[in-house]
Enzyme design. Structure first.
Site, PDB file in Angstrom:
ATOM      1  N   GLY A  54     -22.625   7.282  12.702  1.00  0.00           N
ATOM      2  CA  GLY A  54     -21.877   7.031  10.979  1.00  0.00           C
ATOM      3  C   GLY A  54     -21.990   7.947  10.119  1.00  0.00           C
ATOM      4  O   GLY A  54     -21.664   8.636  10.508  1.00  0.00           O
ATOM      5  N   CYS A  81     -26.878  10.565  16.871  1.00  0.00           N
ATOM      6  CA  CYS A  81     -25.895  11.860  15.542  1.00  0.00           C
ATOM      7  C   CYS A  81     -26.784  11.149  14.097  1.00  0.00           C
ATOM      8  O   CYS A  81     -27.605  11.716  14.367  1.00  0.00           O
ATOM      9  CB  CYS A  81     -24.642  10.946  15.899  1.00  0.00           C
ATOM     10  SG  CYS A  81     -23.246  12.094  15.526  1.00  0.00           S
ATOM     11  N   TYR A  82     -25.440   9.794  13.419  1.00  0.00           N
ATOM     12  CA  TYR A  82     -25.907  10.423  12.344  1.00  0.00           C
ATOM     13  C   TYR A  82     -27.385   9.334  12.220  1.00  0.00           C
ATOM     14  O   TYR A  82     -28.413   9.834  11.256  1.00  0.00           O
ATOM     15  CB  TYR A  82     -25.132   8.936  11.775  1.00  0.00           C
ATOM     16  CG  TYR A  82     -26.011   8.606  10.368  1.00  0.00           C
ATOM     17  CD1 TYR A  82     -25.718   9.730   9.113  1.00  0.00           C
ATOM     18  CD2 TYR A  82     -26.584   7.696   9.859  1.00  0.00           C
ATOM     19  CE1 TYR A  82     -25.973   9.118   7.318  1.00  0.00           C
ATOM     20  CE2 TYR A  82     -27.043   7.283   8.864  1.00  0.00           C
ATOM     21  CZ  TYR A  82     -27.069   8.023   7.305  1.00  0.00           C
ATOM     22  OH  TYR A  82     -27.266   7.632   6.337  1.00  0.00           O
ATOM     23  N   HIS A 168     -23.419  11.728  21.988  1.00  0.00           N
ATOM     24  CA  HIS A 168     -22.984  10.459  21.659  1.00  0.00           C
ATOM     25  C   HIS A 168     -22.712  10.656  23.214  1.00  0.00           C
ATOM     26  O   HIS A 168     -22.339  10.891  24.243  1.00  0.00           O
ATOM     27  CB  HIS A 168     -21.359  10.191  21.335  1.00  0.00           C
ATOM     28  CG  HIS A 168     -21.208  10.453  20.402  1.00  0.00           C
ATOM     29  ND1 HIS A 168     -21.667   9.046  19.134  1.00  0.00           N
ATOM     30  CD2 HIS A 168     -21.188  10.967  18.890  1.00  0.00           C
ATOM     31  CE1 HIS A 168     -21.639   9.296  17.655  1.00  0.00           C
ATOM     32  NE2 HIS A 168     -21.306  10.840  17.647  1.00  0.00           N
ATOM     33  N   GLU A 170     -23.339   8.125  24.784  1.00  0.00           N
ATOM     34  CA  GLU A 170     -22.968   6.526  25.332  1.00  0.00           C
ATOM     35  C   GLU A 170     -21.161   6.441  25.550  1.00  0.00           C
ATOM     36  O   GLU A 170     -20.366   5.572  26.068  1.00  0.00           O
ATOM     37  CB  GLU A 170     -22.512   5.839  24.070  1.00  0.00           C
ATOM     38  CG  GLU A 170     -21.315   5.850  22.846  1.00  0.00           C
ATOM     39  CD  GLU A 170     -22.254   6.791  21.521  1.00  0.00           C
ATOM     40  OE1 GLU A 170     -22.102   6.495  20.231  1.00  0.00           O
ATOM     41  OE2 GLU A 170     -22.734   7.409  21.923  1.00  0.00           O
ATOM     42  N   ASP A 226     -10.735 -14.316  29.490  1.00  0.00           N
ATOM     43  CA  ASP A 226     -11.587 -14.749  28.666  1.00  0.00           C
ATOM     44  C   ASP A 226     -12.372 -16.256  28.478  1.00  0.00           C
ATOM     45  O   ASP A 226     -12.954 -17.499  28.426  1.00  0.00           O
ATOM     46  CB  ASP A 226     -11.170 -14.356  27.057  1.00  0.00           C
ATOM     47  CG  ASP A 226     -11.765 -12.648  27.364  1.00  0.00           C
ATOM     48  OD1 ASP A 226     -12.027 -11.734  28.512  1.00  0.00           O
ATOM     49  OD2 ASP A 226     -10.659 -11.857  26.233  1.00  0.00           O
ATOM     50  N   LYS A 368     -15.853  -6.846  28.267  1.00  0.00           N
ATOM     51  CA  LYS A 368     -14.582  -7.505  29.026  1.00  0.00           C
ATOM     52  C   LYS A 368     -15.386  -7.634  30.937  1.00  0.00           C
ATOM     53  O   LYS A 368     -15.005  -8.592  31.443  1.00  0.00           O
ATOM     54  CB  LYS A 368     -13.557  -6.729  28.996  1.00  0.00           C
ATOM     55  CG  LYS A 368     -12.347  -8.261  29.807  1.00  0.00           C
ATOM     56  CD  LYS A 368     -11.853  -8.468  29.540  1.00  0.00           C
ATOM     57  CE  LYS A 368     -10.894  -8.476  28.952  1.00  0.00           C
ATOM     58  NZ  LYS A 368     -10.160  -9.586  28.288  1.00  0.00           N
TER      59      LYS A 368
END
Length: 484
Positions: A54, A81-82, A168, A170, A226, A368
Site C-alpha cells: 500500500g 511490503c506495507y 513483491h 506476486e 467473457d 482472464k
C-alpha cells in the site's frame, strides 16, 4: 466449499496480482478492503491471511491498520511490503522512513538458510517498491533476509506462523515468487489446492441456480471470451431459461456480428435474439469526444436496449453480463478495492442507477486465464476461448475524438489488416509454449491483445504519386498474463 485465503487490500495496485497468484496455486481466495466488516471476511472461513502492499506509512497516525480479527484468529499471516510493516507496528516493532527509496530490482541475501528454506527457497532477485523500512523486529520474529537498503527484507515468527517480506513475490519481476506464495497457502496454511476449472464450474452452476431459481435470464453477449463463457455457464445451469441477446452496435470488428450469431445458434444451440442498434449508438455518440462520457453513454444505451427486449420476453428478472475481476478492479469497485480508480468499465461504472434488472455475473471474480480455462472445460471452441479481448464499448474507445460511421469504418478496416498480418505470422490464437518457454516468467508465444487506434491528428503521407494528409493509425500489440 474450497479452502480459502483472505487477502486484505491496503491500497496496492498489485493486490489483485496476489489473488491471481494464489489462484494459480489452485487455492481459492478473495480480496477484501482492509477495513471490510469482520463478518464479511470471516464468512470465508479463511485458512490464513495475506496482507497486501500500500502507499501509506505504517507509522502515520491515520495509517490503515490490521483489523483485530486477523490477529485474534490465530491463523497464519503473510505481510507483503506495507503488509509486513503494518504487521511489525501492530506487534510492537519499529518502522521508520528510509533515507533512500528502494524501487525496482534488488538482490536479497538469506540470513540463516535454516530459517529461510523453504519459504525463500530459490529467491535471490526480487522486486521492491517502498520508501520505509523496518528498523526493529517485533518480539518473536527473526530476520530471514536482507537487501542493500532493507536490513529486514524478510522476517518470520515460526511459533505463530507469521511472516513478512519487504518485496513483491506476486509480480513476475520476482522470479519464483509464486513458489513462495504457494508454500505459504498450501504448506503453511494447509489450504487444499482444489480450485480447478471443474470446481469453478460446479460452484458457479450451483450459485446461478440458487440466485435465479425458475426465472428467465437475458444474457448480454458480444461474442467475446467473457460473455461467451458466462453464457455457457448460465446455459449449463438453467438451460432454456436463458435467452441470449446480441446487440450489434455498429462498433464491432470486421465480420464480428455474423460470427456471434453463427456460434451461438449453430455451435451452442442457444436461443439468440440479434438487435441492430447501429443507428441508435452513432446518434447517441454524435459530437462526444471525452472517453469517460463515451463509456457512460455506451453503458446506459446497452441497458436501455436490453430493457426494451425484456418487455417482449415477459420482463425477465435477471440480466447476465460477462464482467470479470479486472473489470471490477479497474473500476475500483468499493466492495473490493481501495486502490486508485483507473477507468469506468461499461459493465461496472457505466450502469444507470434506475436499471430494472438484477445482474447475474458468474465470472465477476475470475481472472482472464481462469475464464479461458473454464471455457475449455465447458467444451467451447478454441477459436472462441482464445479470441482477442475486445472492450464492451467496442471501437468507441479506440476511435479517439468524435465517433462517426466514416471514422469507425476506417478504423475497422485498419484493425482487420493488423489482425490478418499477425495471424499470418503465427502470433494470434492459443499460445503454444515449449516446456522450456513455459518456465520463463511472463513468457507467451503469441500476442495476448492487439488492436489499432484511430488518432484525431493528421500526418503527411504518400499514396501512389500523390501527397496525402490523413488521420493516423496507431497499433499496439502486447503479451500479458494479467490484462490489468
Amino acid at each position: 466449499m474450497n479452502d480459502a485465503i483472505a487477502i486484505l487490500d491496503f491500497g496496492s495496485q498489485f493486490a489483485q496480482l496476489i489473488a491471481r497468484r494464489v489462484r494459480e496455486a489452485q487455492v481459492y481466495c478473495e480480496l477484501f478492503p482492509w477495513d471490510a466488516p469482520a463478518e464479511q471476511i470471516m464468512a470465508l472461513n479463511p485458512k490464513g491471511f495475506i496482507l497486501s502492499g500500500g502507499p501509506n506509512s505504517a507509522y502515520a497516525a491515520d495509517a490503515p491498520f490490521i483489523p483485530d480479527l486477523v490477529l485474534a484468529s490465530a491463523k497464519p499471516i503473510l505481510g507483503i511490503c506495507y503488509g509486513m510493516q503494518a504487521l511489525t507496528v501492530a506487534l510492537g516493532g519499529q518502522v521508520n522512513p528510509s533515507t533512500e527509496r528502494e524501487y525496482g530490482h534488488a538482490n536479497i541475501d538469506l540470513v540463516g538458510a535454516q530459517y529461510a528454506v523453504p519459504l525463500l527457497e530459490s529467491i535471490s532477485t526480487v522486486w521492491m517498491s517502498h520508501g520505509d523500512r523496518i528498523t526493529k523486529l517485533p518480539d518473536g520474529f527473526v530476520a530471514l533476509a536482507k537487501s542493500g537498503n532493507s536490513p529486514y527484507a524478510a522476517m518470520g515468527d515460526f511459533e505463530r506462523n507469521y511472516y513478512g517480506v519487504q518485496f513483491h513475490p506476486e509480480v513476475h519481476h520476482t522470479p519464483n515468487g509464486i513458489e513462495l506464495l504457494r508454500h505459504f497457502v498450501v504448506d503453511i496454511c494447509g489450504a487444499a489446492p482444489s480450485w480447478t476449472p471443474d470446481s469453478i464450474i460446479e460452484e458457479s452452476v450451483s450459485r446461478i441456480r440458487a440466485q435465479v431459481g425458475n426465472e428467465r435470464v437475458l444474457a448480454a453477449v458480444s461474442g467475446g471470451v467473457d460473455s461467451s463463457v458466462a453464457a455457457a455457464l448460465v446455459h449449463k445451469a438453467i438451460g432454456d431459461q436463458l435467452v441470449a441477446v446480441f446487440v450489434d452496435t455498429g462498433l464491432l470488428r470486421k465480420g464480428e456480428g455474423e460470427q456471434v450469431v453463427s456460434v451461438f445458434r449453430e455451435q451452442m444451440g442457444a436461443e439468440l435474439i440479434a438487435v441492430n442498434a447501429e443507428e441508435q449508438y452513432f446518434e447517441a455518440l454524435a459530437g462526444v469526444t471525452e472517453p469517460e462520457q463515451k463509456r457512460r453513454i455506451v453503458g446506459e444505451k446497452f441497458i436501455r436496449i436490453f430493457e426494451e427486449q425484456a418487455k417482449g420476453l415477459g420482463q425477465p428478472k435477471f440480466l447476465m453480463q460477462g464482467t470479470i475481476y479486472p473489470d471490477v478492479v479497474e473500476s475500483s469497485a468499493p466492495d473490493r478495492n481501495k486502490a486508485e480508480k483507473i477507468k469506468s468499465h461499461h459493465n461496472v461504472g457505466g450502469l444507470p442507477e434506475d436499471m430494472q434488472f438484477e445482474l447475474v455475473e458468474p465470472l465477476r471474480y475470475l481472472f482472464k486465464d481462469e475464464v479461458r480455462a473454464v471455457g475449455e472445460a465447458l467444451g467451447l471452441p478454441e477459436s472462441m476461448v482464445w479470441r482477442q479481448p475486445f472492450p464492451g464499448p467496442g471501437l468507441t474507445v479506440r476511435c479517439l475524438g468524435e465517433v462517426t460511421p466514416e471514422r469507425v469504418s476506417r478504423l475497422r478496416a485498419a484493425d482487420a489488416i493488423l489482425q490478418e498480418e499477425l495471424s499470418n505470422a503465427g502470433f494470434l490464437g492459443k499460445p503454444r509454449l515449449s516446456t522450456e518457454q513455459a518456465e520463463q516468467p511472463g513468457s507467451s508465444a503469441g500476442t495476448s491483445q492487439a488492436f489499432a487506434v484511430l488518432l484525431p491528428v493528421r500526418s503527411v503521407g504518400v499514396m501512389g504519386d500523390q501527397r496525402t494528409y490523413r488521420e493516423a493509425i496507431a497499433i499496439r500489440a502486447v503479451s500479458t498474463e494479467d490484462f490489468m
